[in-house]
Motif scaffolding. Structure first.
Motif, PDB file in Angstrom:
ATOM      1  N   PRO A 106      39.247  14.498   4.077  1.00  0.00           N
ATOM      2  CA  PRO A 106      38.997  14.507   2.656  1.00  0.00           C
ATOM      3  C   PRO A 106      37.729  15.367   2.733  1.00  0.00           C
ATOM      4  O   PRO A 106      37.097  16.181   1.571  1.00  0.00           O
ATOM      5  N   LEU A 107      36.690  15.048   3.698  1.00  0.00           N
ATOM      6  CA  LEU A 107      35.603  16.111   3.542  1.00  0.00           C
ATOM      7  C   LEU A 107      35.762  17.597   3.574  1.00  0.00           C
ATOM      8  O   LEU A 107      34.919  18.151   2.848  1.00  0.00           O
ATOM      9  N   VAL A 108      36.540  17.863   4.490  1.00  0.00           N
ATOM     10  CA  VAL A 108      36.709  19.349   4.478  1.00  0.00           C
ATOM     11  C   VAL A 108      37.428  19.736   3.159  1.00  0.00           C
ATOM     12  O   VAL A 108      37.171  21.103   2.632  1.00  0.00           O
ATOM     13  N   LEU A 109      38.476  19.082   3.003  1.00  0.00           N
ATOM     14  CA  LEU A 109      39.115  19.630   1.294  1.00  0.00           C
ATOM     15  C   LEU A 109      38.070  19.567   0.333  1.00  0.00           C
ATOM     16  O   LEU A 109      38.264  20.658  -0.488  1.00  0.00           O
ATOM     17  N   ALA A 110      37.162  18.654   0.268  1.00  0.00           N
ATOM     18  CA  ALA A 110      36.319  18.678  -0.860  1.00  0.00           C
ATOM     19  C   ALA A 110      35.063  19.800  -0.871  1.00  0.00           C
ATOM     20  O   ALA A 110      34.964  20.259  -1.847  1.00  0.00           O
ATOM     21  N   VAL A 111      34.957  20.078   0.452  1.00  0.00           N
ATOM     22  CA  VAL A 111      34.171  21.149   0.781  1.00  0.00           C
ATOM     23  C   VAL A 111      34.703  22.609   0.415  1.00  0.00           C
ATOM     24  O   VAL A 111      34.182  23.334  -0.425  1.00  0.00           O
ATOM     25  N   LEU A 112      36.000  22.763   0.427  1.00  0.00           N
ATOM     26  CA  LEU A 112      36.870  23.972   0.445  1.00  0.00           C
ATOM     27  C   LEU A 112      36.890  24.017  -1.066  1.00  0.00           C
ATOM     28  O   LEU A 112      36.758  25.012  -1.724  1.00  0.00           O
ATOM     29  N   VAL A 113      37.208  23.134  -1.906  1.00  0.00           N
ATOM     30  CA  VAL A 113      37.442  23.222  -3.432  1.00  0.00           C
ATOM     31  C   VAL A 113      36.161  23.404  -4.029  1.00  0.00           C
ATOM     32  O   VAL A 113      36.086  24.392  -4.832  1.00  0.00           O
ATOM     33  N   VAL A 114      35.023  22.810  -3.760  1.00  0.00           N
ATOM     34  CA  VAL A 114      33.711  23.146  -4.321  1.00  0.00           C
ATOM     35  C   VAL A 114      33.450  24.360  -3.862  1.00  0.00           C
ATOM     36  O   VAL A 114      32.630  25.126  -4.767  1.00  0.00           O
ATOM     37  N   ALA A 115      33.526  25.029  -2.799  1.00  0.00           N
ATOM     38  CA  ALA A 115      33.216  26.349  -2.378  1.00  0.00           C
ATOM     39  C   ALA A 115      34.107  27.359  -3.279  1.00  0.00           C
ATOM     40  O   ALA A 115      33.320  28.124  -3.616  1.00  0.00           O
ATOM     41  N   GLY A 116      35.191  26.858  -3.430  1.00  0.00           N
ATOM     42  CA  GLY A 116      36.014  27.812  -4.208  1.00  0.00           C
ATOM     43  C   GLY A 116      35.381  27.700  -5.812  1.00  0.00           C
ATOM     44  O   GLY A 116      35.458  28.880  -6.282  1.00  0.00           O
ATOM     45  N   VAL A 117      35.025  26.686  -6.065  1.00  0.00           N
ATOM     46  CA  VAL A 117      34.539  26.580  -7.655  1.00  0.00           C
ATOM     47  C   VAL A 117      33.350  27.466  -7.705  1.00  0.00           C
ATOM     48  O   VAL A 117      32.892  28.205  -8.601  1.00  0.00           O
ATOM     49  N   GLY A 118      32.544  27.267  -6.658  1.00  0.00           N
ATOM     50  CA  GLY A 118      31.220  28.024  -6.451  1.00  0.00           C
ATOM     51  C   GLY A 118      31.493  29.411  -6.469  1.00  0.00           C
ATOM     52  O   GLY A 118      30.634  30.228  -7.168  1.00  0.00           O
ATOM     53  N   LEU A 119      32.463  29.936  -5.658  1.00  0.00           N
ATOM     54  CA  LEU A 119      32.634  31.407  -5.871  1.00  0.00           C
ATOM     55  C   LEU A 119      33.197  31.995  -7.121  1.00  0.00           C
ATOM     56  O   LEU A 119      32.645  33.027  -7.491  1.00  0.00           O
ATOM     57  N   LEU A 120      33.519  31.212  -7.806  1.00  0.00           N
ATOM     58  CA  LEU A 120      34.206  31.595  -9.219  1.00  0.00           C
ATOM     59  C   LEU A 120      32.932  31.384 -10.299  1.00  0.00           C
ATOM     60  O   LEU A 120      32.996  32.480 -10.898  1.00  0.00           O
ATOM     61  N   VAL A 121      31.987  30.577 -10.108  1.00  0.00           N
ATOM     62  CA  VAL A 121      31.077  30.555 -10.928  1.00  0.00           C
ATOM     63  C   VAL A 121      30.040  31.807 -10.700  1.00  0.00           C
ATOM     64  O   VAL A 121      29.616  32.365 -11.599  1.00  0.00           O
ATOM     65  N   GLN A 122      29.999  32.157  -9.481  1.00  0.00           N
ATOM     66  CA  GLN A 122      29.055  33.172  -9.073  1.00  0.00           C
ATOM     67  C   GLN A 122      29.726  34.533  -9.542  1.00  0.00           C
ATOM     68  O   GLN A 122      29.141  35.232 -10.218  1.00  0.00           O
ATOM     69  N   GLN A 123      31.033  34.725  -9.330  1.00  0.00           N
ATOM     70  CA  GLN A 123      31.696  35.872  -9.581  1.00  0.00           C
ATOM     71  C   GLN A 123      31.798  36.187 -11.323  1.00  0.00           C
ATOM     72  O   GLN A 123      31.552  37.158 -11.720  1.00  0.00           O
TER      73      GLN A 123
END
Length: 280
Positions: A106-123
């Protein structure tokens, strides 16, 4: 405040008292426990604030949605753990939670999802206004308000929720430190923070990506003139910052709980840590 000592008006300094129960020096066990509580909680603060200082303190990107990343990851971790353990709406005990399947995954999945959201926000929202701090602050404040409403709509179920530590870090797993029986879960938070701090230090000062990030902050045009795609490097740094917020969110959900409004509290915590620790 750890201790407030005041001398008695009729006695000398040897009678100074820290609490109504006696002098601090005469109660080293409570002092050590308070010190350990402070250091281990500071570890959790560091994990969350390290992502914020990477983005704000170093890159000068004003991300006021950092607390939303924390809260979103915490809720994703809670939902994933309950789904994997078939816990339903009821809480879990550590004896029911395995390390890899029910906590690390669950920790890895949460980190991957939020990292993807962060990439979308930045781009989509921050890439085109690099260096415009006020505009970035307004955009990310709006984003945090939208995210807070969506989290309430899709995750909040009437109260605070928490993850359970895995059985290897459960409340029955304790360590004796100077006469204090102390939980391993809090020691784990501190050790993790130290590891992240060392990893960030090595990344920023011993790798090419870290050197480019620091050079790009100082003189972006010169870095571009050398043929380096600085936008890609900044995107990587922003994703790492979002991932650290997510990691802190899952640990925070295990340490205490997550609830609506926690995002603003942890954004404020991160701001305080970055400002006191020094920008960059």
């Amino acid at each position: 405040v750890l201790f407030i000592a005041a001398p008695s008006p009729v006695s000398g300094p040897s009678n100074w008292r820290s609490t109504t129960f006696g002098s601090a020096v005469h109660d080293p066990t409570d002092f050590l426990k308070t010190l350990l509580d402070t250091l281990t909680y500071a570890g959790l603060l560091f994990v969350v604030a390290s992502g914020f200082t990477l983005v704000f303190g170093l890159m000068r990107v004003v991300n006021m949605a950092h607390g939303s990343f924390f809260l979103l990851a915490g809720y994703i971790g809670v939902r994933m753990q309950k789904s994997f353990t078939h816990a339903g709406v009821f809480g879990l005990s550590s004896s029911q939670v395995s390390l890899w399947k029910d906590w690390v995954l669950p920790l890895v999945l949460a980190v991957l999802v939020v990292a993807g959201v962060g990439l979308l926000v930045q781009q989509l929202l921050l890439r085109w206004n690099q260096g415009q701090e006020l505009r970035q602050a307004l955009i990310t404040i709006a984003l945090s308000l939208i995210a807070a409403d969506q989290i309430i709509a899709h995750f909040v179920r009437g109260g605070a929720e928490s993850m359970a530590w895995p059985n290897i870090l459960g409340p029955d797993k304790q360590l004796a430190i100077g006469g204090v029986i102390y939980p391993w879960s809090r020691i784990f938070m501190l050790l993790l923070a130290l590891g992240i701090g060392f990893g960030l230090l090595m990344w920023l000062h011993r790798t090419r990506t870290g050197l480019v990030i620091r050079a790009g902050v100082d003189d972006r045009h010169m870095v571009r003139a050398l043929g380096i795609r600085i936008e890609r490097i900044f995107a990587v740094a922003f994703v790492v910052g979002a991932a650290l917020a997510a990691l802190g969110g899952v640990i925070g959900a295990s340490f205490a709980a997550v609830d609506s409004g926690v995002d603003g509290q942890w954004l404020l915590n991160s701001l305080v840590v970055v400002i006191i620790g020094g920008m960059g």
